[in-house]
Design a protein around this motif. Structure first.
Motif, PDB file in Angstrom:
ATOM      1  N   ASP A 223       0.828  -1.209   0.000  1.00  0.00           N
ATOM      2  CA  ASP A 223       0.000   0.000   0.000  1.00  0.00           C
ATOM      3  C   ASP A 223       0.858   1.253   0.000  1.00  0.00           C
ATOM      4  O   ASP A 223       0.494   2.282  -0.572  1.00  0.00           O
ATOM      5  N   ARG A 224       2.010   1.168   0.681  1.00  0.00           N
ATOM      6  CA  ARG A 224       2.882   2.334   0.730  1.00  0.00           C
ATOM      7  C   ARG A 224       3.819   2.361  -0.465  1.00  0.00           C
ATOM      8  O   ARG A 224       4.758   3.169  -0.500  1.00  0.00           O
ATOM      9  N   GLY A 225       3.594   1.463  -1.404  1.00  0.00           N
ATOM     10  CA  GLY A 225       4.383   1.481  -2.628  1.00  0.00           C
ATOM     11  C   GLY A 225       5.790   0.947  -2.469  1.00  0.00           C
ATOM     12  O   GLY A 225       6.657   1.207  -3.280  1.00  0.00           O
ATOM     13  N   ARG A 226       6.032   0.198  -1.397  1.00  0.00           N
ATOM     14  CA  ARG A 226       7.373  -0.343  -1.203  1.00  0.00           C
ATOM     15  C   ARG A 226       7.399  -1.792  -1.673  1.00  0.00           C
ATOM     16  O   ARG A 226       6.540  -2.585  -1.318  1.00  0.00           O
ATOM     17  N   THR A 227       8.381  -2.159  -2.452  1.00  0.00           N
ATOM     18  CA  THR A 227       8.561  -3.554  -2.823  1.00  0.00           C
ATOM     19  C   THR A 227      10.025  -3.888  -2.665  1.00  0.00           C
ATOM     20  O   THR A 227      10.861  -3.004  -2.467  1.00  0.00           O
ATOM     21  N   GLY A 228      10.346  -5.179  -2.783  1.00  0.00           N
ATOM     22  CA  GLY A 228      11.738  -5.576  -2.665  1.00  0.00           C
ATOM     23  C   GLY A 228      11.860  -6.812  -1.804  1.00  0.00           C
ATOM     24  O   GLY A 228      10.993  -7.104  -0.980  1.00  0.00           O
ATOM     25  N   GLY A 229      12.950  -7.572  -2.045  1.00  0.00           N
ATOM     26  CA  GLY A 229      13.108  -8.845  -1.349  1.00  0.00           C
ATOM     27  C   GLY A 229      13.326  -8.690   0.137  1.00  0.00           C
ATOM     28  O   GLY A 229      12.900  -9.521   0.928  1.00  0.00           O
ATOM     29  N   GLY A 230      14.000  -7.592   0.520  1.00  0.00           N
ATOM     30  CA  GLY A 230      14.320  -7.411   1.932  1.00  0.00           C
ATOM     31  C   GLY A 230      13.085  -7.290   2.798  1.00  0.00           C
ATOM     32  O   GLY A 230      13.078  -7.703   3.965  1.00  0.00           O
ATOM     33  N   LEU A 231      12.019  -6.750   2.216  1.00  0.00           N
ATOM     34  CA  LEU A 231      10.802  -6.558   2.997  1.00  0.00           C
ATOM     35  C   LEU A 231      10.191  -7.888   3.416  1.00  0.00           C
ATOM     36  O   LEU A 231       9.569  -7.990   4.469  1.00  0.00           O
ATOM     37  N   LEU A 232      10.376  -8.903   2.565  1.00  0.00           N
ATOM     38  CA  LEU A 232       9.826 -10.213   2.901  1.00  0.00           C
ATOM     39  C   LEU A 232      10.435 -10.725   4.203  1.00  0.00           C
ATOM     40  O   LEU A 232       9.735 -11.308   5.044  1.00  0.00           O
ATOM     41  N   VAL A 233      11.750 -10.477   4.373  1.00  0.00           N
ATOM     42  CA  VAL A 233      12.405 -10.904   5.609  1.00  0.00           C
ATOM     43  C   VAL A 233      11.755 -10.218   6.798  1.00  0.00           C
ATOM     44  O   VAL A 233      11.457 -10.856   7.830  1.00  0.00           O
ATOM     45  N   VAL A 234      11.501  -8.904   6.652  1.00  0.00           N
ATOM     46  CA  VAL A 234      10.847  -8.174   7.737  1.00  0.00           C
ATOM     47  C   VAL A 234       9.499  -8.806   8.060  1.00  0.00           C
ATOM     48  O   VAL A 234       9.155  -9.033   9.231  1.00  0.00           O
ATOM     49  N   SER A 235       8.718  -9.118   7.010  1.00  0.00           N
ATOM     50  CA  SER A 235       7.394  -9.703   7.230  1.00  0.00           C
ATOM     51  C   SER A 235       7.497 -11.064   7.904  1.00  0.00           C
ATOM     52  O   SER A 235       6.697 -11.385   8.791  1.00  0.00           O
TER      53      SER A 235
END
Lengths: 369, 292
Positions: free
Chosen positions: A105-117
């Motif tokens: 929703d905030r327009g952020r994508t990328g592999g690193g975010l998956l780790v955060v999730s």
């Protein structure tokens, strides 16, 4: 069941799962890291050799393996029965969905975010697991089974109660970033999925395997075998039980989160009571008390539906009958296998295998002398 | 006030069914020290048998009798063919085996009848009669009360007034002594399973028409509610099961009437946890010395 092979008396030289001679013992952490490295390179090789669908199936095995390994620690090593681990998987899955949606929703994508999730998913399921675990530590046998059964039935129903956030029976999408561009434009998505799920699972397994061999693992087993003796030996029983529950909840949460990432969606139907029962079946059939048993169980969970699909394809049935059979045959096989295993071979697949290995080794030794 | 009266009466009718189902759990617990987690699935199997018989003969009552017969038979078969061979030293083993039976029974039902909801017939009208402008019981509720009351009275009579009941109690209380005195302990255990499963089948027949309909998973939540009822009563006491069942029925009726039907599962979980954490032995358990 409490007398699983793990607790064999030391006088008879309890066979170690790796079957390594006692003389040259490598530090546990190093050994586990080595095994993980071997497994990782094997997985890497396999991911190039297999067709995409098999890669996806293997990734699903990895996701289930997190949950079954966690449940093995809880039920096999600590003696607490949980019928609610499907619900804990749902907690992890929904957390991943919510955080990934929030990032998208905030327009952020990328592999690193998956780790955060994924970390968020583990943290949430740890919190939920701690709450259930505190209750579980005070309960025994059928009472504990009843409470965790209630958790398994209730948690999927909550998605309808909190319709606004969790979107009821429809469930939520899980937006996942594509493979990194560095891998080339034609990199198969399923191979990437296997890499993601496989590495998370290996990390989880190394941590769990180390825990099993550590002081905490010994206190888990001591509490399982004799609570009163454990208390006399200075072990804080309730704390140990809560810890075991929290650790296994973390495994279940990670497994559920990976499953959601693989399917790219979550819905309550995927985390029904049947899933919780399946997880229990898997660890019992695989072999309670041994992490290796969790692998057999997880593989069974993925392979059996596939096998019955092949079987129903071979039979010439009307489409309706085939559909009925395909959905229910794995359940029937699991259910009857569970009853038979519980009565005939409480050690499960891994118990049978290590008995076989022990027999072969003894025979080989006798031959050498 | 009208609403309160209606919810109370509805809760009593709902509670009567939970009481019957909890009674079935208590019967097996007293006889064999097993909580039969397959009770719900066995009751659904009996209800499907009733569905088939009713569809073939066109009579609800033939189906009703068939359900009770299948319930009795299934209980006996589960004891003789499965539970007798389970290692009872760990309390986990019978639980796990019962869960295996749940999967097996639900899968077989799904294969034979399909996994869609089927309408379940009720023998009497389910719309409430009004007395002086106040909506009270429906004829179906009266039927539920009569059926559960009859079964409860029959069980009480069997256990306290007949020789078989005395033998069953003796076999459960002191198996070795009973065996020495010539009681067929295994047979009494099987009889206990059959009776319990028959009562469970009756409860299933009564509750399924009031829910979504016939489905292999129709009794999952009912089982959890009835387990809660049995725990409230202490698992060991038949009067406790009845009081617990009525209490759970009333609570769930108020929750669904005043707060929304979605919250029923959550209310069951909270109640179960509360009872187990505050008074694990149930409301009717005698105070025992603490074991160390």
């Amino acid at each position: 069941m409490s007398a699983t092979g793990v607790a064999a008396p030391p006088a008879t030289r309890a066979p170690r799962p790796e079957g390594r001679p006692e003389g040259r013992r490598v530090p546990t952490l190093l050994r586990h890291l080595g095994l993980a490295a071997v497994a990782a390179s094997a997985l890497l090789a396999v991911s190039y050799g297999l067709e995409p669908f098999r890669n996806f199936q293997l990734a699903t095995v990895a996701a289930y393996l997190c949950a079954t390994a966690g449940l093995t620690i809880l039920t096999g090593l600590n003696g607490q029965l949980s019928l609610g681990h499907g619900a804990l998987m749902a907690v992890g899955a929904y957390t991943v969905a919510l955080t990934q949606d929030a990032f998208a929703d905030r327009g952020r994508t990328g592999g690193g975010l998956l780790v955060v999730s994924l970390v968020a998913a583990v943290a949430t399921s740890v919190a939920v697991g701690a709450v259930v675990g505190v209750a579980a530590a005070r309960l025994r046998g059928p009472y504990l089974a009843g409470v965790t059964l209630a958790v398994a039935v209730v948690v999927p129903a909550l998605t309808v109660t909190f319709d606004g956030v969790l979107n009821g029976e429809q469930g939520l999408p899980v937006p996942v970033a594509p493979p990194p561009a560095a891998l080339g434009p034609y990199f198969p998505y399923e191979r990437w999925q296997l890499w993601v799920a496989g590495s998370a699972t290996l990390l989880c397994l190394v941590l769990l395997a180390n825990l099993v061999r550590s002081r905490y693992g010994r206190t888990f087993r001591a509490v399982r075998d004799d609570e009163i003796a454990a208390r006399l030996a200075g072990i804080h029983v309730a704390r140990t039980q809560v810890l075991a529950f929290v650790v296994s909840a973390a495994g279940a949460g990670l497994g559920g989160a990976l499953l959601a990432v693989l399917a790219q969606s979550v819905s309550p139907g995927a985390f029904s009571l049947t899933l919780s029962l399946f997880l229990l079946m898997a660890v019992v059939i695989g072999g309670l008390g041994r992490l290796a048993g969790a692998l057999w169980g997880a593989a069974l969970l993925v392979a059996l539906p596939d096998l019955t699909h092949t079987l129903t394809d071979l039979l010439t049935l009307s489409p309706a009958a085939a559909q009925r059979l395909e959905g229910n045959l794995p359940l029937a096989i699991f259910g009857s296998t569970l009853v038979v295993v519980m009565i005939a071979a409480p050690g499960g697949v891994q118990g049978l295998l290590s008995r076989l290995a022990r027999t072969l080794r003894d025979r080989w030794r006798a031959g050498r002398r | 006030m009208d609403r309160f009266v209606f919810l109370t009466l509805d809760g009593l009718s709902r509670g009567a069914v939970y009481a019957a189902f909890a009674l079935a759990l208590v019967l097996i617990w007293r006889a064999a020290r097993i909580v039969n987690f397959a009770q719900g699935a066995m009751a659904v199997a009996a209800a499907y048998a009733a569905y088939s018989v009713s569809a073939a003969t066109g009579s609800y009552w033939l189906g009703f009798v068939a359900a009770l017969a299948v319930g009795l038979l299934l209980g006996a078969v589960v004891d003789v063919a499965v539970m007798r061979f389970v290692d009872h030293r760990s309390p986990l083993n019978p639980v796990i085996v019962a869960l295996g039976l749940v999967l097996l029974i639900q899968a077989v039902l799904g294969m034979v009848y399909g996994n869609e909801f089927r309408p379940a017939a009720a023998p009497f009208s389910r719309s409430a009669l009004t007395v002086g402008g106040l909506a009270v019981l429906s004829p179906y509720d009266v039927f539920v009360f009569a059926a559960v009351g009859t079964v409860g009275a029959a069980l009480a009579w069997i256990f306290t007034r007949t020789a078989v009941g005395l033998r069953m109690r003796a076999a459960a209380f002191a198996p070795e002594v009973s065996r020495l005195l010539g009681v067929n302990v295994g047979g009494m255990l099987t009889l206990g399973w059959a009776l319990a499963s028959g009562v469970g089948a009756l409860a299933g027949m009564l509750v399924i028409p009031t829910e979504l309909g016939l489905h292999p998973h129709a009794m999952d939540l009912v089982f959890v509610s009835a387990f809660t009822a049995a725990v409230v009563g202490g698992l060991d006491s038949p009067p406790g099961a009845i009081v617990g069942g009525v209490g759970v029925g009333l609570l769930l009726s108020y929750v669904s009437g005043y707060a929304g039907g979605d919250l029923i599962p959550l209310a069951v979980l909270v109640l179960l946890l509360a009872v187990l954490l505050v008074r694990p032995g149930g409301l009717f358990a005698p105070v025992t010395a603490r074991r160390v």
